[in-house]
Design an enzyme around this catalytic site. Sequence first.
Site, mmCIF file in Angstrom:
data_model
loop_
_atom_site.group_PDB
_atom_site.id
_atom_site.type_symbol
_atom_site.label_atom_id
_atom_site.label_comp_id
_atom_site.label_asym_id
_atom_site.label_seq_id
_atom_site.Cartn_x
_atom_site.Cartn_y
_atom_site.Cartn_z
ATOM 1 N N TYR A 154 -1.316 -7.629 8.706
ATOM 2 C CA TYR A 154 -1.690 -8.309 7.509
ATOM 3 C C TYR A 154 -1.078 -9.299 6.755
ATOM 4 O O TYR A 154 0.011 -8.840 6.320
ATOM 5 C CB TYR A 154 -2.534 -7.281 6.569
ATOM 6 C CG TYR A 154 -2.821 -7.616 5.248
ATOM 7 C CD1 TYR A 154 -4.270 -8.243 5.226
ATOM 8 C CD2 TYR A 154 -2.545 -7.392 4.050
ATOM 9 C CE1 TYR A 154 -4.820 -8.710 4.191
ATOM 10 C CE2 TYR A 154 -2.940 -7.672 2.839
ATOM 11 C CZ TYR A 154 -4.325 -8.423 2.829
ATOM 12 O OH TYR A 154 -4.883 -8.621 1.787
ATOM 13 N N ASP A 249 7.076 -11.466 7.669
ATOM 14 C CA ASP A 249 6.739 -11.039 6.733
ATOM 15 C C ASP A 249 7.094 -9.721 6.129
ATOM 16 O O ASP A 249 6.858 -8.621 6.808
ATOM 17 C CB ASP A 249 4.965 -10.760 6.660
ATOM 18 C CG ASP A 249 4.350 -10.593 5.545
ATOM 19 O OD1 ASP A 249 5.084 -9.953 4.721
ATOM 20 O OD2 ASP A 249 3.061 -10.720 5.515
ATOM 21 N N LYS A 277 6.244 -7.383 -3.428
ATOM 22 C CA LYS A 277 6.487 -5.888 -3.994
ATOM 23 C C LYS A 277 7.656 -5.579 -4.556
ATOM 24 O O LYS A 277 7.854 -5.497 -5.929
ATOM 25 C CB LYS A 277 6.283 -5.014 -2.768
ATOM 26 C CG LYS A 277 5.146 -5.455 -1.656
ATOM 27 C CD LYS A 277 4.059 -4.591 -2.104
ATOM 28 C CE LYS A 277 2.780 -4.824 -0.749
ATOM 29 N NZ LYS A 277 1.442 -4.641 -1.248
HETATM 30 N N1 HOZ Z 1 -3.974 -3.316 1.963
HETATM 31 C C1 HOZ Z 1 -3.312 -3.709 0.651
HETATM 32 C C2 HOZ Z 1 -2.104 -2.955 0.863
HETATM 33 N N2 HOZ Z 1 -1.631 -2.843 2.355
HETATM 34 C C3 HOZ Z 1 -4.028 -3.093 -0.441
HETATM 35 C C4 HOZ Z 1 -3.329 -3.212 -1.561
HETATM 36 C C5 HOZ Z 1 -3.901 -2.612 -3.140
HETATM 37 O O1 HOZ Z 1 -5.110 -2.258 -3.057
HETATM 38 O O2 HOZ Z 1 -3.403 -2.853 -4.044
#
Ligand code: HOZ
Length: 433
Positions: A154, A249, A277
């Site tokens: 992702y 990434d 992050k």
């Molecule tokens: N799928 C995102 C983290 N891998 C979600 C992030 C979120 O909901 O803050």
Amino acid sequence: MQEQLRKLGPVNHDISQKLFERAQLSIPGGVNSPVRAFRSVGGSPAFIARGEGSHIFDVDGNEFIDYIGSWGPLLIGHRHPEILEALYEAMTRGTSFGAPTEQEIELAELIRSFFPTCEMVRLTSSGTEATMSALRVARGYTNRDITIKFEGCYHGHVDSLLVKAGSGVATLGLPDSPGVPKGFSDTTMTLPFNNVAAVEEAFRLHGDKIAAVIVEPVCGNMGCVIPQPGFLEALRAITHRYESVLIFDEVMTGFRVSRGGAQQLFGIKPDMTTLGKIIGGGLPIAAYGGKREIMTYVAPSGPIYQAGTLSGNPMAVSAGLAMLRHIDKHPEIYEQLNRSTAQLAACAPEGITVNRVGSMMTWFFTDQEVTDYESAKTSNTARFGKFFHAMLERGVYLPPSQYEALFVSAAHTQADIDRTVEAAAESFAIALH
Ligand code: HOZ
């Protein structure tokens, strides 16, 4: 703090449930990011009132050991005093200028010192923006259109990358998202993670059209999946051979799996890197960087446009500076993070596959080795759902999806880890029978 954790018993969710009903009237699905809605584990989400160190407290007064950590940024826990102090100080100077500040240079310099492959850095507001921009730059630099990504990786909700994109999409059972024009996803080739032969073949057929390969060097969005020996090395060699841009990434892995991210851990030098992050210490900020030769294509030094009013926001930059300075001063935290997470990994019973790199980890409810998206999908998500709720009832807050990694912070104490191991033993027993 340990004594205050609730003992076994159903979690009282009354206020959270009322908030969730109210939220659904004004916010799609009641949440601002899909996985938070608990759809893949059932039930409804706890609404969080506050955090402290490794713990979060919901609006019903429940206390949990937190293994989401805002999905990674909180490497040193909630409300760390050094970050709060930096924020108070920044706030008194002004919350946004839309004009350059000295602190932005300091953050860029600090990022470069952790990530020497980032000879130049551009700050953005989110990881999605960082990957979207990095790809645009790679395309503009190479004058090619095609991107290779890997199934289950992702890279934010960038249109062209929302193909077989792991957690959020897997959770909803959507292979792709409606609203992405075919012409966009057509520029993306999706290959199985850890499959060197597939990459070789793609380049053999289309090498002169491939602008970039983008990869999570350790995946976090199909659960934690580890690169097999030789995979990242092969990506480096192949992209080099075809003069294509290799983008790591490291939005999740940066500053987490090691001080210098996965590229330091595995000794591979990508051409470009995306970060997020942790560089905001919990505030919205991200970055992309890379070779000077590539980054000088970015406006205003070059022709590739990318901009943002909140890029380099002074509050986010200050929190990020405090975070990176803390890591710089305390390299010993990585030893602690490894030790704590290894203890969690070790408590999995037979029938559970554990993948861990540093302080990122997933307990997969499958007895198969998990090396890619297909093998991750052999997990029994119903059992994971039972496990998740059993853990929640025992005061442990895990990511609410089988296809996410959990994150341990330096604020997790030995008592937290012991309590989690104890809760996991009971919860595995419930979920597996
Ligand atoms: N799928 C995102 C983290 N891998 C979600 C992030 C979120 O909901 O803050």
